[in-house]
Design a protein around this motif. Structure first.
Motif, PDB file in Angstrom:
ATOM      1  N   SER A 296       0.813  -1.190  -0.097  1.00  0.00           N
ATOM      2  CA  SER A 296      -0.081   0.020  -0.084  1.00  0.00           C
ATOM      3  C   SER A 296       1.054   1.200  -0.117  1.00  0.00           C
ATOM      4  O   SER A 296       1.887   1.386   1.032  1.00  0.00           O
ATOM      5  CB  SER A 296      -1.084   0.062   1.167  1.00  0.00           C
TER       6      SER A 296
ATOM      7  N   ASN B 298       0.783   5.053   0.829  1.00  0.00           N
ATOM      8  CA  ASN B 298      -0.210   5.928   1.575  1.00  0.00           C
ATOM      9  C   ASN B 298       0.016   7.493   1.384  1.00  0.00           C
ATOM     10  O   ASN B 298       1.210   7.615   1.761  1.00  0.00           O
ATOM     11  CB  ASN B 298      -0.272   5.577   3.163  1.00  0.00           C
TER      12      ASN B 298
ATOM     13  N   GLY C  94      -3.292   9.249   4.532  1.00  0.00           N
ATOM     14  CA  GLY C  94      -4.729   8.397   4.906  1.00  0.00           C
ATOM     15  C   GLY C  94      -5.230   7.869   3.841  1.00  0.00           C
ATOM     16  O   GLY C  94      -6.199   7.073   3.973  1.00  0.00           O
ATOM     17  N   VAL C  95      -5.069   8.170   2.637  1.00  0.00           N
ATOM     18  CA  VAL C  95      -5.580   7.575   1.214  1.00  0.00           C
ATOM     19  C   VAL C  95      -4.345   7.132   0.411  1.00  0.00           C
ATOM     20  O   VAL C  95      -3.304   7.748   0.483  1.00  0.00           O
ATOM     21  CB  VAL C  95      -6.358   8.665   0.840  1.00  0.00           C
ATOM     22  N   GLY C  96      -4.724   6.314  -0.371  1.00  0.00           N
ATOM     23  CA  GLY C  96      -3.653   5.657  -1.395  1.00  0.00           C
ATOM     24  C   GLY C  96      -4.131   4.780  -2.246  1.00  0.00           C
ATOM     25  O   GLY C  96      -5.446   4.490  -2.554  1.00  0.00           O
TER      26      GLY C  96
ATOM     27  N   PHE D 264      -8.342   1.217  -4.005  1.00  0.00           N
ATOM     28  CA  PHE D 264      -8.121   2.407  -3.171  1.00  0.00           C
ATOM     29  C   PHE D 264      -8.286   2.333  -1.922  1.00  0.00           C
ATOM     30  O   PHE D 264      -8.642   1.222  -1.173  1.00  0.00           O
ATOM     31  CB  PHE D 264      -9.730   3.295  -3.372  1.00  0.00           C
ATOM     32  N   TYR D 265      -7.118   2.807  -1.394  1.00  0.00           N
ATOM     33  CA  TYR D 265      -6.656   2.371   0.077  1.00  0.00           C
ATOM     34  C   TYR D 265      -6.866   3.887   0.984  1.00  0.00           C
ATOM     35  O   TYR D 265      -6.733   4.820   0.550  1.00  0.00           O
ATOM     36  CB  TYR D 265      -5.145   2.267   0.199  1.00  0.00           C
ATOM     37  N   PHE D 266      -7.392   3.568   2.299  1.00  0.00           N
ATOM     38  CA  PHE D 266      -7.511   4.608   3.300  1.00  0.00           C
ATOM     39  C   PHE D 266      -7.174   4.121   4.711  1.00  0.00           C
ATOM     40  O   PHE D 266      -7.341   2.764   4.948  1.00  0.00           O
ATOM     41  CB  PHE D 266      -9.178   5.138   3.183  1.00  0.00           C
ATOM     42  N   ASP D 267      -6.939   4.777   5.596  1.00  0.00           N
ATOM     43  CA  ASP D 267      -6.668   4.441   7.044  1.00  0.00           C
ATOM     44  C   ASP D 267      -6.871   5.562   7.837  1.00  0.00           C
ATOM     45  O   ASP D 267      -6.884   6.827   7.409  1.00  0.00           O
ATOM     46  CB  ASP D 267      -5.478   3.701   7.111  1.00  0.00           C
TER      47      ASP D 267
ATOM     48  N   GLU E 221      -7.498   0.041   8.646  1.00  0.00           N
ATOM     49  CA  GLU E 221      -7.519   0.175   7.229  1.00  0.00           C
ATOM     50  C   GLU E 221      -8.505  -0.548   6.091  1.00  0.00           C
ATOM     51  O   GLU E 221      -9.065  -1.258   6.987  1.00  0.00           O
ATOM     52  CB  GLU E 221      -6.046  -0.564   6.991  1.00  0.00           C
TER      53      GLU E 221
ATOM     54  N   ASN F  20      -9.669  -1.120   2.060  1.00  0.00           N
ATOM     55  CA  ASN F  20      -9.583  -1.034   0.673  1.00  0.00           C
ATOM     56  C   ASN F  20     -10.870  -1.418  -0.195  1.00  0.00           C
ATOM     57  O   ASN F  20     -11.545  -2.540   0.294  1.00  0.00           O
ATOM     58  CB  ASN F  20      -8.476  -2.122   0.482  1.00  0.00           C
TER      59      ASN F  20
END
Length: 172
Positions: free
Chosen positions: A39, A41, A44-46, A77-80, A90, A92
């Protein structure tokens, strides 16, 4: 970088052009899941991608067991966000592409070599320090958007898979 290992609970659904009680009533199969995902990042998003082995399949009403083994490549799409100093949530969401490694085909069905689907996951990470931690997660995959069926008797084949996994987490 997350190094994952877990279990997959897969259900395969058949929509038939010609009635076939054997394939219209299948039960779930349980199999292994493992892989590595990376991931990237940005506050916080990525973006997340990697390579995961996923075992899917089904059992027919006659007791025939079918294994469908895939290498999946997620494009997510990634968030945490942090809950505390050491705990993070986290998630996805996005598509995945699967390449069929092996299957136990029968004359009643034939599975395509390529799977396209959507997935979403949520995981909780506990960081031991700034560079390493562990996580526990769950993931849902809906596969067969490209119709996994490759037979004139079968209208459509789709899969629904729930994964429960743990992982080691490494960060830079």
């Amino acid at each position: 970088l997350d190094i994952k290992a877990g279990v997959s609970i897969s259900n395969t659904k058949f929509e038939m052009n010609i009635p076939n009680d054997t394939l219209e009533r299948t039960t779930s199969r349980v199999g292994p899941l493992f892989g590595a995902v990376l991931s990237v990042n940005f506050f916080g998003v990525g973006f997340t991608s990697g390579l995961e082995y996923s075992s899917k399949g089904f059992e027919t009403s006659t007791g025939e067991k079918a294994d469908l083994n895939y290498f999946n490549i997620p494009l997510l799409f990634y968030f945490d966000f942090d809950i505390g100093e050491k705990v993070r949530i986290e998630g996805n969401l996005g598509p995945y592409f699967g390449v069929l490694l092996s299957s136990s085909d029968s004359p009643d069905y034939k599975i395509k070599n390529f799977d396209f689907g959507l997935l979403g996951n949520l995981q909780f990470a506990y960081m031991f320090n700034k560079y390493m931690g562990v996580l526990l997660g769950g993931k849902y995959e809906y596969g067969g958007l490209n119709n996994l069926g490759n037979n004139e008797e079968i209208k459509k084949i789709t899969t629904s898979t729930i994964n429960i996994y743990t992982a080691l987490k490494f960060e830079l």
